[in-house]
Design an enzyme around this catalytic site. Structure first.
Site, PDB file in Angstrom:
ATOM      1  CG  ASN A 284      -1.753   1.228   1.374  1.00  0.00           C
ATOM      2  OD1 ASN A 284      -1.821   2.036   0.451  1.00  0.00           O
ATOM      3  ND2 ASN A 284      -2.408   1.397   2.521  1.00  0.00           N
ATOM      4  CD1 TRP A 285       4.139   1.204  -2.405  1.00  0.00           C
ATOM      5  CD2 TRP A 285       4.054   1.970  -4.516  1.00  0.00           C
ATOM      6  NE1 TRP A 285       5.049   0.490  -3.145  1.00  0.00           N
ATOM      7  CE2 TRP A 285       5.016   0.937  -4.445  1.00  0.00           C
ATOM      8  CE3 TRP A 285       3.838   2.592  -5.741  1.00  0.00           C
ATOM      9  CZ2 TRP A 285       5.763   0.522  -5.558  1.00  0.00           C
ATOM     10  CZ3 TRP A 285       4.571   2.181  -6.856  1.00  0.00           C
ATOM     11  CH2 TRP A 285       5.519   1.162  -6.753  1.00  0.00           C
ATOM     12  CE  LYS A 286      -0.452   3.472   4.604  1.00  0.00           C
ATOM     13  NZ  LYS A 286      -0.489   3.642   6.040  1.00  0.00           N
TER      14      LYS A 286
ATOM     15  CG  HIS B 140      -6.236   1.906   4.712  1.00  0.00           C
ATOM     16  ND1 HIS B 140      -5.890   2.894   5.593  1.00  0.00           N
ATOM     17  CD2 HIS B 140      -5.186   1.055   4.675  1.00  0.00           C
ATOM     18  CE1 HIS B 140      -4.663   2.659   6.057  1.00  0.00           C
ATOM     19  NE2 HIS B 140      -4.213   1.547   5.512  1.00  0.00           N
TER      20      HIS B 140
ATOM     21  CD  GLU C 139      -3.831  -2.496   7.207  1.00  0.00           C
ATOM     22  OE1 GLU C 139      -2.650  -2.607   6.895  1.00  0.00           O
ATOM     23  OE2 GLU C 139      -4.506  -1.513   6.884  1.00  0.00           O
TER      24      GLU C 139
ATOM     25  N   GLY D 101       1.570   2.415  11.117  1.00  0.00           N
ATOM     26  CA  GLY D 101       2.549   3.509  11.091  1.00  0.00           C
ATOM     27  C   GLY D 101       3.109   3.872  12.455  1.00  0.00           C
TER      28      GLY D 101
ATOM     29  CB  SER E  42       4.114  -1.462  12.571  1.00  0.00           C
ATOM     30  OG  SER E  42       3.704  -0.139  12.811  1.00  0.00           O
TER      31      SER E  42
HETATM   32  P1  PGA Z   1       2.241   0.573   7.824  1.00  0.00           P
HETATM   33  O1  PGA Z   1       0.837   0.759   7.081  1.00  0.00           O
HETATM   34  O2  PGA Z   1       2.830  -0.733   7.303  1.00  0.00           O
HETATM   35  O3  PGA Z   1       3.058   1.760   7.428  1.00  0.00           O
HETATM   36  O4  PGA Z   1       1.963   0.488   9.281  1.00  0.00           O
HETATM   37  C1  PGA Z   1      -0.003  -0.325   6.820  1.00  0.00           C
HETATM   38  C2  PGA Z   1      -1.261   0.152   6.148  1.00  0.00           C
HETATM   39  O5  PGA Z   1      -1.699   1.280   6.446  1.00  0.00           O
HETATM   40  O6  PGA Z   1      -1.865  -0.556   5.331  1.00  0.00           O
END
Ligand code: PGA
Length: 245
Positions: free
Chosen positions: A10-12, A94, A164, A170, A208
């Site tokens: 997930n590159w956001k 998400h 999640e 994050g 994370s």
């Molecule tokens: P993260 O994000 O790996 O940076 O914690 C995961 C996500 O939001 O899908």
């Protein structure tokens, strides 16, 4: 040998085309070392060019409109349009969309239906926040998030679930491997009770995930794969997960 897992990047809201192109090119040049299945979810601005260039990579969107037709929905992209640019998957629900854009179960369920209608596989994100965890409500929340949006219809067997915990995204914090494994089993049980169409449902873990903890997660029999945010932007970190067997 472990069975291949599914790793979703997930590159956001990150990367210009050039960075994304270089990343994908490197993956393809090392494809013989890849042991797991993977999907890349770039920002929607990049999907078209990337999917044209890299036919061997499966791309997903990070969201899709709840409306399946053309119309006056400024800023939205619908699942037919995603299909048109060779996108095969989309994240839905998400936690960042739930929090920042107030997406709730009624909207999420329309988005799932809309994606399925265009034969786009939804990756439904579920998870408890810190307060819910502290109150001991994790299972209750997950059950609600799943039951409100997943139906007993056969096209729903295409849905992938990503567990999640919001507090793990994050933050560098993750639940223990035992907690993740048990929670994923719980999710699979809730779905098995709902309908036999969910008997092969894939449930991923996200929050994370990094090079160090990914090995432990990928070796766990109940965890079918990973949804990776931050670490999916670093080629070596992401590639170490693709290579893991
Ligand atoms: P993260 O994000 O790996 O940076 O914690 C995961 C996500 O939001 O899908």
């Amino acid at each position: 040998m472990n069975k291949a897992k599914l790793i979703v990047a997930n590159w956001k809201m990150n990367f210009f085309y050039k960075q994304a192109y270089n990343f994908c090119k490197k993956i393809i040049s090392k494809k013989k070392q890849i042991k797991n299945n993977f999907i890349i979810c770039p920002p929607s601005s990049l999907i078209f060019r990337l999917s044209n260039k890299f036919r061997q990579i499966n791309f997903g969107a990070q969201d899709c409109s709840a409306v399946n037709e053309f119309g006056a929905y400024t800023g939205d992209i619908n699942s037919k349009m995603l299909k048109d640019i060779n996108c095969k998957y989309t994240l839905i629900g998400h936690s960042e969309r739930r929090e920042l854009y107030k997406e709730d179960e009624s909207l999420i369920s329309l988005k799932i239906l809309s994606a399925l209608k265009s034969n786009i596989k939804p990756i439904l994100c579920v998870g408890e926040n810190l307060n819910q965890k502290r109150r001991g409500d994790t299972k209750k929340i997950l059950k609600y998030q799943l039951n409100k949006v997943l139906l007993k219809k056969k096209e729903f067997k295409k849905v992938i679930i990503a567990y999640e915990p919001v507090w793990a995204i994050g933050t560098g914090k993750t639940p223990s491997i035992e907690d993740i494994s048990n929670t994923i089993l719980y999710i699979k049980n809730v779905l098995a009770k709902k309908s036999s169409i969910y008997k092969n449902v894939l449930v991923l873990y996200g929050g994370s995930v990094n090079t160090n903890n990914s090995k432990l997660f990928l070796n766990n029999i109940n965890i079918d794969g990973l949804l990776v945010g931050g670490a999916s932007l670093i080629f070596n970190s992401f590639f170490s997960m693709l290579k893991h067997k």
